[in-house]
Design a protein around this motif. Structure first.
Motif, mmCIF file in Angstrom:
data_model
loop_
_atom_site.group_PDB
_atom_site.id
_atom_site.type_symbol
_atom_site.label_atom_id
_atom_site.label_comp_id
_atom_site.label_asym_id
_atom_site.label_seq_id
_atom_site.Cartn_x
_atom_site.Cartn_y
_atom_site.Cartn_z
ATOM 1 N N UNK A 73 0.843 -1.208 0.000
ATOM 2 C CA UNK A 73 0.000 0.000 0.000
ATOM 3 C C UNK A 73 0.875 1.253 0.000
ATOM 4 N N UNK A 74 1.893 1.239 0.849
ATOM 5 C CA UNK A 74 2.800 2.393 0.940
ATOM 6 C C UNK A 74 3.477 2.676 -0.401
ATOM 7 N N UNK A 75 3.931 1.612 -1.077
ATOM 8 C CA UNK A 75 4.618 1.792 -2.360
ATOM 9 C C UNK A 75 3.652 2.233 -3.467
ATOM 10 N N UNK A 76 2.418 1.729 -3.429
ATOM 11 C CA UNK A 76 1.426 2.169 -4.420
ATOM 12 C C UNK A 76 1.114 3.657 -4.237
ATOM 13 N N UNK A 77 1.076 4.093 -2.988
ATOM 14 C CA UNK A 77 0.859 5.520 -2.728
ATOM 15 C C UNK A 77 2.034 6.348 -3.239
ATOM 16 N N UNK A 78 3.228 5.780 -3.124
ATOM 17 C CA UNK A 78 4.435 6.493 -3.560
ATOM 18 C C UNK A 78 4.405 6.774 -5.066
ATOM 19 N N UNK A 79 3.766 5.877 -5.828
ATOM 20 C CA UNK A 79 3.691 6.085 -7.284
ATOM 21 C C UNK A 79 2.323 6.656 -7.686
ATOM 22 N N UNK A 80 1.579 7.133 -6.678
ATOM 23 C CA UNK A 80 0.287 7.793 -6.903
ATOM 24 C C UNK A 80 -0.779 6.869 -7.498
ATOM 25 N N UNK A 81 -0.666 5.576 -7.214
ATOM 26 C CA UNK A 81 -1.700 4.642 -7.664
ATOM 27 C C UNK A 81 -2.738 4.539 -6.539
ATOM 28 N N UNK A 91 -3.939 1.568 9.245
ATOM 29 C CA UNK A 91 -4.537 1.339 7.930
ATOM 30 C C UNK A 91 -5.862 2.095 7.798
ATOM 31 N N UNK A 92 -6.662 2.110 8.868
ATOM 32 C CA UNK A 92 -7.932 2.837 8.831
ATOM 33 C C UNK A 92 -7.694 4.334 8.636
ATOM 34 N N UNK A 93 -6.708 4.854 9.347
ATOM 35 C CA UNK A 93 -6.376 6.280 9.194
ATOM 36 C C UNK A 93 -5.920 6.561 7.759
ATOM 37 N N UNK A 94 -5.099 5.659 7.237
ATOM 38 C CA UNK A 94 -4.600 5.812 5.876
ATOM 39 C C UNK A 94 -5.755 5.778 4.874
ATOM 40 N N UNK A 95 -6.690 4.848 5.101
ATOM 41 C CA UNK A 95 -7.830 4.704 4.188
ATOM 42 C C UNK A 95 -8.697 5.958 4.193
ATOM 43 N N UNK A 96 -8.861 6.575 5.340
ATOM 44 C CA UNK A 96 -9.694 7.778 5.451
ATOM 45 C C UNK A 96 -9.074 8.977 4.739
ATOM 46 N N UNK A 97 -7.760 8.963 4.609
ATOM 47 C CA UNK A 97 -7.079 10.094 3.962
ATOM 48 C C UNK A 97 -7.056 9.967 2.444
ATOM 49 N N UNK A 98 -7.395 8.796 1.925
ATOM 50 C CA UNK A 98 -7.329 8.585 0.472
ATOM 51 C C UNK A 98 -8.547 9.185 -0.229
ATOM 52 N N UNK A 131 -4.148 1.443 -3.987
ATOM 53 C CA UNK A 131 -3.928 1.604 -2.554
ATOM 54 C C UNK A 131 -5.246 1.484 -1.789
ATOM 55 N N UNK A 132 -6.318 2.069 -2.335
ATOM 56 C CA UNK A 132 -7.637 1.974 -1.702
ATOM 57 C C UNK A 132 -8.117 0.527 -1.667
ATOM 58 N N UNK A 133 -7.979 -0.153 -2.796
ATOM 59 C CA UNK A 133 -8.438 -1.534 -2.898
ATOM 60 C C UNK A 133 -7.719 -2.426 -1.889
ATOM 61 N N UNK A 134 -6.393 -2.272 -1.817
ATOM 62 C CA UNK A 134 -5.619 -3.091 -0.884
ATOM 63 C C UNK A 134 -5.934 -2.743 0.570
ATOM 64 N N UNK A 135 -6.183 -1.455 0.831
ATOM 65 C CA UNK A 135 -6.519 -1.027 2.198
ATOM 66 C C UNK A 135 -7.835 -1.653 2.643
#
Length: 222
Positions: free
Chosen positions: A183-191, A215-222, A195-199
């Motif tokens: 998820x972190x790496x997908x976010x790094x390349x702006x995918x 992960x929940x915090x990360x998902x809410x920020x997407x 990232x949402x799907x995996x979260x």
């Protein structure tokens, strides 16, 4: 006056057929008995070789396991040069054994710790390609390859490898961590979509995992 033919009973017909078959078989065996004996001899020899190879492999495994234990101690001490010195002969000498696969993993890790990525990649790939029967080491080697890709700035490849390590070996305790790294790496390349799907998948699969809040915090920020 012609005499009527005697009607053969089923038993007599069967016996006659068996006699005919026996003589035909005897003739065939007499003609080819040498080839048959040679073939049987080869079969027996192959069986003996298989037994000896299995025994030899068990003995090799036992010897290699003892050496692995010593080398693991050096790894825990952070003496990576000594790990390489001890593990490389195990991979070469005991190829095909479980211990050789374990040694290859530690070699990959030791070379990675020394920033020698080409050598590390070689041994991590060796584990992935030839030791699928060792899930923990295979998953960790995939993650090792992902870390190498990440160190080179290839976050797309890293994301895919982390994801593969988490998905393919989803029952291992390492799966949540590897998927989180993906998820972190997908976010790094702006995918963001990936990232949402995996979260979402992560939250459903690992509801009791300590990393849930992150992960929940990360998902809410997407």
């Amino acid at each position: 006056m012609l005499r009527p033919h005697k009607k053969l009973r089923k038993k007599e017909i069967k016996e006659d057929a068996l006699v005919t078959f026996y003589f035909r078989f005897q003739k065939w065996y007499t003609q080819y008995h040498r080839q048959i004996q040679i073939g049987l001899g080869i079969l027996v020899a192959l069986c003996v070789i298989a037994v000896l190879m299995a025994r030899s492999k068990r003995e090799a495994e036992a010897k290699a396991s003892g050496k692995i234990g010593i080398a693991e101690t050096y790894y825990l001490m952070g003496d990576y040069s000594r790990v390489i010195q001890e593990m490389e002969p195990i991979v070469k000498t005991y190829s095909g054994t479980r211990s050789a696969g374990i040694a290859a993993y530690y070699l990959g890790s030791a070379y990675y710790a020394q920033n020698r990525y080409a050598e590390a990649e070689k041994y991590f790939r060796m584990v992935v390609d030839h030791s699928p029967h060792m899930p923990l080491f295979s998953a960790s080697s995939l993650a090792g390859l992902a870390a190498i890709a990440e160190s080179k700035g290839d976050f797309k490849t890293a994301a895919k490898l982390y994801e593969k390590a988490g998905r393919k070996y989803s029952t291992l305790f390492t799966a949540p961590f590897y998927l989180k790294e993906a998820i972190r790496c997908y976010l790094r390349i702006q995918n963001i979509e990936k990232a949402k799907m995996l979260s979402d998948e992560w939250i459903k699969k690992f509801p009791e995992n300590p990393g849930m809040q992150e992960i929940q915090w990360l998902r809410e920020t997407l």
